[in-house]
Scaffold this motif. Sequence first.
Motif, PDB file in Angstrom:
ATOM      1  N   THR A 595       0.724  -1.203   0.030  1.00 12.11           N
ATOM      2  CA  THR A 595       0.080   0.193   0.073  1.00 12.11           C
ATOM      3  C   THR A 595       0.774   1.186  -0.068  1.00 12.11           C
ATOM      4  N   LEU A 596       0.176   2.395  -0.514  1.00  7.20           N
ATOM      5  CA  LEU A 596       0.750   3.551  -0.583  1.00  7.20           C
ATOM      6  C   LEU A 596       1.379   4.000   0.925  1.00  7.20           C
ATOM      7  N   ASP A 597       0.471   3.949   1.741  1.00  5.12           N
ATOM      8  CA  ASP A 597       0.774   4.488   3.381  1.00  5.12           C
ATOM      9  C   ASP A 597       1.721   3.560   3.694  1.00  5.12           C
ATOM     10  N   ARG A 598       2.138   2.359   3.709  1.00  2.96           N
ATOM     11  CA  ARG A 598       3.328   1.776   4.315  1.00  2.96           C
ATOM     12  C   ARG A 598       4.523   2.211   3.530  1.00  2.96           C
ATOM     13  N   LEU A 599       4.408   2.363   2.130  1.00  7.34           N
ATOM     14  CA  LEU A 599       5.814   3.017   1.517  1.00  7.34           C
ATOM     15  C   LEU A 599       5.964   4.323   2.004  1.00  7.34           C
ATOM     16  N   MET A 600       4.972   4.927   2.278  1.00 10.60           N
ATOM     17  CA  MET A 600       5.382   6.590   2.605  1.00 10.60           C
ATOM     18  C   MET A 600       6.056   6.562   3.941  1.00 10.60           C
ATOM     19  N   LYS A 601       5.935   5.517   4.682  1.00 10.13           N
ATOM     20  CA  LYS A 601       6.692   5.479   6.152  1.00 10.13           C
ATOM     21  C   LYS A 601       7.950   5.071   5.961  1.00 10.13           C
ATOM     22  N   ALA A 602       8.369   4.312   4.960  1.00  9.70           N
ATOM     23  CA  ALA A 602       9.757   3.709   5.135  1.00  9.70           C
ATOM     24  C   ALA A 602      10.793   4.662   4.812  1.00  9.70           C
ATOM     25  N   ASP A 603      11.941   4.401   5.618  1.00 12.12           N
ATOM     26  CA  ASP A 603      13.156   5.357   5.799  1.00 12.12           C
ATOM     27  C   ASP A 603      14.021   4.786   4.654  1.00 12.12           C
ATOM     28  N   ARG A 604      15.213   5.377   4.446  1.00 11.71           N
ATOM     29  CA  ARG A 604      16.195   4.980   3.524  1.00 11.71           C
ATOM     30  C   ARG A 604      16.673   3.622   3.870  1.00 11.71           C
ATOM     31  N   GLU A 605      17.074   3.261   5.018  1.00 13.57           N
ATOM     32  CA  GLU A 605      17.384   1.929   5.496  1.00 13.57           C
ATOM     33  C   GLU A 605      16.453   0.918   5.189  1.00 13.57           C
ATOM     34  N   ARG A 606      15.420   1.123   5.352  1.00 17.81           N
ATOM     35  CA  ARG A 606      14.341   0.039   5.150  1.00 17.81           C
ATOM     36  C   ARG A 606      14.376  -0.167   3.617  1.00 17.81           C
ATOM     37  N   ASP A 623      13.462  10.720  -0.009  1.00 23.35           N
ATOM     38  CA  ASP A 623      13.272  11.945  -0.080  1.00 23.35           C
ATOM     39  C   ASP A 623      11.986  12.767  -0.597  1.00 23.35           C
ATOM     40  N   PHE A 624      11.257  12.059  -1.704  1.00 19.73           N
ATOM     41  CA  PHE A 624      10.189  12.142  -2.196  1.00 19.73           C
ATOM     42  C   PHE A 624       9.252  12.378  -1.353  1.00 19.73           C
ATOM     43  N   PHE A 625       8.966  11.222  -0.669  1.00 24.38           N
ATOM     44  CA  PHE A 625       7.726  11.208   0.364  1.00 24.38           C
ATOM     45  C   PHE A 625       8.039  11.935   1.672  1.00 24.38           C
ATOM     46  N   ALA A 626       9.003  12.385   1.892  1.00 26.06           N
ATOM     47  CA  ALA A 626       9.670  13.149   3.190  1.00 26.06           C
ATOM     48  C   ALA A 626       9.272  14.598   2.820  1.00 26.06           C
ATOM     49  N   ASP A 627       8.999  14.924   1.399  1.00 27.46           N
ATOM     50  CA  ASP A 627       8.879  16.488   1.164  1.00 27.46           C
ATOM     51  C   ASP A 627       7.422  16.965   1.493  1.00 27.46           C
ATOM     52  N   LYS A 628       7.417  17.958   2.140  1.00 24.34           N
ATOM     53  CA  LYS A 628       6.041  18.530   2.608  1.00 24.34           C
ATOM     54  C   LYS A 628       5.074  18.953   1.284  1.00 24.34           C
ATOM     55  N   ASP A 629       5.698  19.427   0.361  1.00 22.68           N
ATOM     56  CA  ASP A 629       5.031  19.837  -0.707  1.00 22.68           C
ATOM     57  C   ASP A 629       4.354  18.698  -1.440  1.00 22.68           C
ATOM     58  N   ASN A 630       5.207  17.463  -1.612  1.00 22.35           N
ATOM     59  CA  ASN A 630       4.736  16.296  -2.194  1.00 22.35           C
ATOM     60  C   ASN A 630       3.766  15.454  -1.358  1.00 22.35           C
ATOM     61  N   ARG A 631       3.825  15.477  -0.078  1.00 15.61           N
ATOM     62  CA  ARG A 631       2.597  14.859   0.745  1.00 15.61           C
ATOM     63  C   ARG A 631       1.456  15.748   0.698  1.00 15.61           C
ATOM     64  N   ARG A 632       1.709  17.034   0.571  1.00 20.02           N
ATOM     65  CA  ARG A 632       0.383  17.873   0.678  1.00 20.02           C
ATOM     66  C   ARG A 632      -0.383  17.660  -0.947  1.00 20.02           C
ATOM     67  N   ILE A 633       0.422  17.469  -1.754  1.00 20.15           N
ATOM     68  CA  ILE A 633      -0.213  16.981  -3.294  1.00 20.15           C
ATOM     69  C   ILE A 633      -0.868  15.621  -3.226  1.00 20.15           C
ATOM     70  N   LEU A 634      -0.318  14.791  -2.523  1.00 11.79           N
ATOM     71  CA  LEU A 634      -0.692  13.387  -2.311  1.00 11.79           C
ATOM     72  C   LEU A 634      -2.042  13.377  -1.604  1.00 11.79           C
ATOM     73  N   GLN A 635      -2.244  14.229  -0.412  1.00 13.42           N
ATOM     74  CA  GLN A 635      -3.262  14.299   0.257  1.00 13.42           C
ATOM     75  C   GLN A 635      -4.566  15.034  -0.818  1.00 13.42           C
ATOM     76  N   ARG A 636      -4.020  16.171  -1.359  1.00  8.24           N
ATOM     77  CA  ARG A 636      -5.195  16.548  -2.198  1.00  8.24           C
ATOM     78  C   ARG A 636      -5.456  15.585  -3.296  1.00  8.24           C
ATOM     79  N   LEU A 637      -4.768  14.782  -3.795  1.00  4.48           N
ATOM     80  CA  LEU A 637      -5.220  13.854  -4.852  1.00  4.48           C
ATOM     81  C   LEU A 637      -6.040  12.910  -4.073  1.00  4.48           C
TER      82      LEU A 637
END
Length: 728
Positions: A595-606, A623-637
């Motif tokens: 799922t997308l939620d589980r992927l967004m929580k993964a860090d580099r080591e994982r 870095d993509f999923f940690a970016d605040k703007d990208n997370r905001r856009i994903l929420q809007r989608l």
Amino acid sequence: MPKQPSVELTPARPSMAGRKLHNEQARYACCFALQADFYRDAILNILMDFKKNPDTDFKNIDDLNEDEAAGEAAALREGINYHDHLYYVKDAPRISDAKYDKLLKRLEDLEDAHPKLKTDDSPTQRVGAEPVSELEKVEHSAPLLSLQATLEADAVKRLLDRAREAADSRSTDLVLEPKFDGLSVEVIYREGKFERGATRGNGRVGEDISRNLKTVHTLPLSLQGDELPDRLAVRGEVYMPLDGFTRLNKQRVESGRNPFANPRNAAAGLMRQYESRNVAGKPLAIFFYEILAADGDLPDSHEKVLRQLRDWGLRVTPLNKTASSFKEIEKYHRKLVGRRDDLDYEIDGIVIKVDDRELRETLGTRDRNPRWALAWKFEPREESTLVEDIVVQVGRTGILTPVALLQPVDVGGVTVSRATLHNEREARRKDIRIGDRVKIIRAGDVIPEIAERIKRPGRKRGDRFEMPGQCPVCDAAITREGAYHIYSAGLACPAQLRGRIRHFASREAMDIDHLGEDAADQLVTRGLVENLADLYQLKKNDLESLEGYAEKSAGKLHDAIQDAKSARLDRFLYALGIAHVGHRVARQLAGEFGTLDRLMKADRERLQKIPDIGAEIAAATADFFADKDNRRILQRLHRAGLEIGEMPARDSQPLKGKTFVFSGALHDFTRSEAREQVEALGGRATSSISGETDYLVLGDSPGSKRDEAEEQGVDCIDEDAFKRLLER
């Protein structure tokens, strides 16, 4: 000379000269109404003074009466047209750009304050008009014939023989002209004023491009001279100067758009735009070379026709020449071949015309070609050309690529106007610079590349190419990763956003029909889309405002966007355009996390614990999923209704361990769709037969891979068997 007003005017106290001018202009307007002959010479003198040395110390518009405003508007139109002619046709400007801008701004202000003063031939009308829904068909005043073309000198000699045989005692003089590689048009003037322009079309019926033609500054909106025909139809060639073509392509490449293939395509494409505001300000020009029809008598020779066109203020090339023998024609042909690279416009040959118009009538025409003219074409440029500029193209993931903009050249039947230099290291290795002559190849017969620089001893070369320190579009800072230059402005950069929209809509991603390069470019340019989530907020009337979109096509695009609200996780990850995340990596990530939620929580080591996911991919994804703007856009989608489907569990992947190769064209799948089906069920899809291949799927015309598979004992199955395997 810039033709958009750049000087903001404030009302000024009228000087003595200014007051005198306005008084004289008012008298000028009145006396025209009264038609007082004894004032005429004085009025013409005032206009001539205003033309040559215009006073820009203007009176406040609110203080002008109607006669004063009309007189000043007439003088301004006359003066601006006069200076347009000096600048664009004569190449001899008499006033500064700043003064010109003041005159144009004053005329715009007058017409805004007094709308009745606005005329169709006003210089202010060059800025573009409201869009049209389609280009109307119009019938030409006379047929716009095409020329028979040849590469052979013998065909030129046969033209001379025909002319001499038909001449009897008449002259067989010829007029030689460069053969422009542009867009042929008919232009009509009524009582000296521009009335209409049309493309050549089929020679008898063309498309009305009047609104777009009016934006071309070298086309006069009013003719010069006292004795003008009531109606005049002339033929000309709209073209794009090479320096303007290079500038325009530089802008397109730097902003992530594909460049025009050649100047002719660029000119033709712009002339057929539905919205003339998109044409205004573009580098276009026109030469005239024929009178098609006119009220009254026409000159008896073509040389006199060209002279008459110049007298009317219509631009004629200075390269025209008369001749009377093949030797003179051959010399002219050879001369223009030598000058071809030095001209600021494309020519692909010379045109030979019989000068005497009566002799033309005797010679007549074939079905579509005159028997009194011939185009002697040049041998096409092949393989070598000039580097006009080196620009930096912005990719959707932030990678900057140097691109050489070339003088258009034919390579294997394809016109090439750009070639990739890959990266700074490659550009330095080949030492390619602006102004170099280079040899062009098409790598894999598709992608144009510069094979090598052709040395030209004794010629001074340009400066060495250096990658910029900032993005050429949004000025974001650039960092270096190995051989590549990358910046991280992401969706804040218009060029990167254009590419992301096209990628997001591609068939392998969200599969949004009708959302191509042109639509993506307009959505960003017009500020309708600032990030991917904005796509789902677009209304039908937003899309109807796009160039080339009417109610029906806008509705189709709107429906396609709204219908693209569900995707499997791997397709959605690919659609996001994360750096280094292609189809294969997207499936690996989706298969690992589900799922997308589980992927967004993964860090580099994982992420790095996943097989084949290295540090670079892990860093880019985290870095993509940690970016605040990208997370905001994903929420809007998500709020827009986007549903991301989970990937099948790993234990339900029946094709795990199986390797497929595809050969030939499939009917129900694209090649990428077939690979996706296999990989979604745990299998692998490769491009070549090996000992690890389990199945070769055969489509139409499979080629040599079938023989390889049979030799290595690989199972060969057709498309129906492949579909049954997927269903099981």
